[in-house]
Design a protein around this motif. Structure first.
Motif, mmCIF file in Angstrom:
data_model
loop_
_atom_site.group_PDB
_atom_site.id
_atom_site.type_symbol
_atom_site.label_atom_id
_atom_site.label_comp_id
_atom_site.label_asym_id
_atom_site.label_seq_id
_atom_site.Cartn_x
_atom_site.Cartn_y
_atom_site.Cartn_z
ATOM 1 N N ARG A 8 0.835 -1.211 0.000
ATOM 2 C CA ARG A 8 0.000 0.000 0.000
ATOM 3 C C ARG A 8 0.863 1.251 0.000
ATOM 4 O O ARG A 8 0.619 2.181 -0.769
ATOM 5 N N ILE A 77 1.030 7.129 7.409
ATOM 6 C CA ILE A 77 0.329 6.203 8.294
ATOM 7 C C ILE A 77 -0.251 5.105 7.419
ATOM 8 O O ILE A 77 -1.012 5.379 6.486
ATOM 9 N N ASP A 78 0.114 3.879 7.717
ATOM 10 C CA ASP A 78 -0.332 2.719 6.960
ATOM 11 C C ASP A 78 -1.270 1.917 7.851
ATOM 12 O O ASP A 78 -0.879 1.466 8.920
ATOM 13 N N SER A 79 -2.515 1.769 7.419
ATOM 14 C CA SER A 79 -3.504 1.041 8.212
ATOM 15 C C SER A 79 -3.905 -0.241 7.493
ATOM 16 O O SER A 79 -4.679 -0.210 6.525
ATOM 17 N N GLU A 80 -3.394 -1.343 7.983
ATOM 18 C CA GLU A 80 -3.764 -2.646 7.415
ATOM 19 C C GLU A 80 -5.253 -2.919 7.638
ATOM 20 O O GLU A 80 -5.951 -3.380 6.740
ATOM 21 N N SER A 81 -5.762 -2.605 8.818
ATOM 22 C CA SER A 81 -7.157 -2.902 9.133
ATOM 23 C C SER A 81 -8.139 -2.111 8.262
ATOM 24 O O SER A 81 -9.228 -2.587 7.964
ATOM 25 N N SER A 82 -7.757 -0.909 7.844
ATOM 26 C CA SER A 82 -8.618 -0.092 6.986
ATOM 27 C C SER A 82 -8.253 -0.219 5.513
ATOM 28 O O SER A 82 -8.932 0.373 4.665
ATOM 29 N N ASN A 83 -7.160 -0.934 5.226
ATOM 30 C CA ASN A 83 -6.645 -1.035 3.862
ATOM 31 C C ASN A 83 -6.476 0.366 3.281
ATOM 32 O O ASN A 83 -6.944 0.681 2.185
ATOM 33 N N VAL A 85 -3.901 4.231 3.459
ATOM 34 C CA VAL A 85 -2.653 4.937 3.758
ATOM 35 C C VAL A 85 -2.958 6.428 3.765
ATOM 36 O O VAL A 85 -3.648 6.923 2.879
ATOM 37 N N TRP A 86 -2.430 7.107 4.768
ATOM 38 C CA TRP A 86 -2.527 8.559 4.829
ATOM 39 C C TRP A 86 -1.115 9.106 4.744
ATOM 40 O O TRP A 86 -0.213 8.605 5.432
ATOM 41 N N TRP A 119 -7.491 4.859 -0.111
ATOM 42 C CA TRP A 119 -8.123 3.590 0.206
ATOM 43 C C TRP A 119 -7.896 2.658 -0.975
ATOM 44 O O TRP A 119 -7.898 3.111 -2.129
#
Length: 160
Positions: A8, A77-83, A85-86, A119
């Motif tokens: 991502r 910020i990489d969010s695996e749970s939300s799939n 990246v910010w 997303w």
């Protein structure tokens, strides 16, 4: 301890790098067919929203005025749970000599900040991006420079 960069984050960085080269070719593969791009805040009007072809056309249009528009990540910020990246970024627009119409480079400086929220779909492509821009600097600095560039370009083509 070094951490592995996720697919991502690599895709988000590839998206951002498009602004450095202004070559939209990578967007064909990294954006999902149903891609949707929104600019914020809502008080900033005249930008989007865009679907995939519209966004690619928007980025391609920058090439008539700019040699490059680097978008440099400051924090990711990489969010695996939300799939998702910010990425908080800094930008640095570099205007073409022909649109500056002989004016000094120093009179054509635009350095901004943006926040990109990406997303991803199940295949790892970007399906949605919300791009938050520094609306004050965009309205007070970038849009007037783009207007001057457009006017200078038209003047140079024999228009008024």
């Amino acid at each position: 301890m070094a951490t592995q960069e996720s697919a991502r984050v690599r895709t988000a960085n590839e998206f951002l790098h498009v602004f450095t080269t202004l070559d939209t070719t990578p967007l064909q593969t990294i954006l999902a067919p149903n891609y949707h791009h929104t600019f914020g805040p809502n008080s900033l009007t005249g930008f989007g929203p865009y679907d995939k072809p519209g966004f690619i056309k928007h980025v391609s249009g920058l090439f008539q005025f700019l040699t490059t528009f680097p978008v440099i990540p400051v924090e990711t910020i990489d969010s695996e749970s939300s799939n998702a990246v910010w990425v908080w970024t800094k930008t640095d627009a570099q205007f073409k000599e022909e649109v500056r119409n002989g004016e000094k480079v120093e009179d054509w400086v635009y350095k901004g900040e943006n926040m990109f929220m990406f997303w991803f779909d199940g295949e790892g492509r970007i399906s949605r991006c919300v791009e938050l821009v520094d609306s004050k600097k965009t309205v007070d600095e970038l849009l007037p420079l783009m207007g001057r560039a457009r006017a200078n370009l038209l003047r140079g083509e024999g228009g008024e």
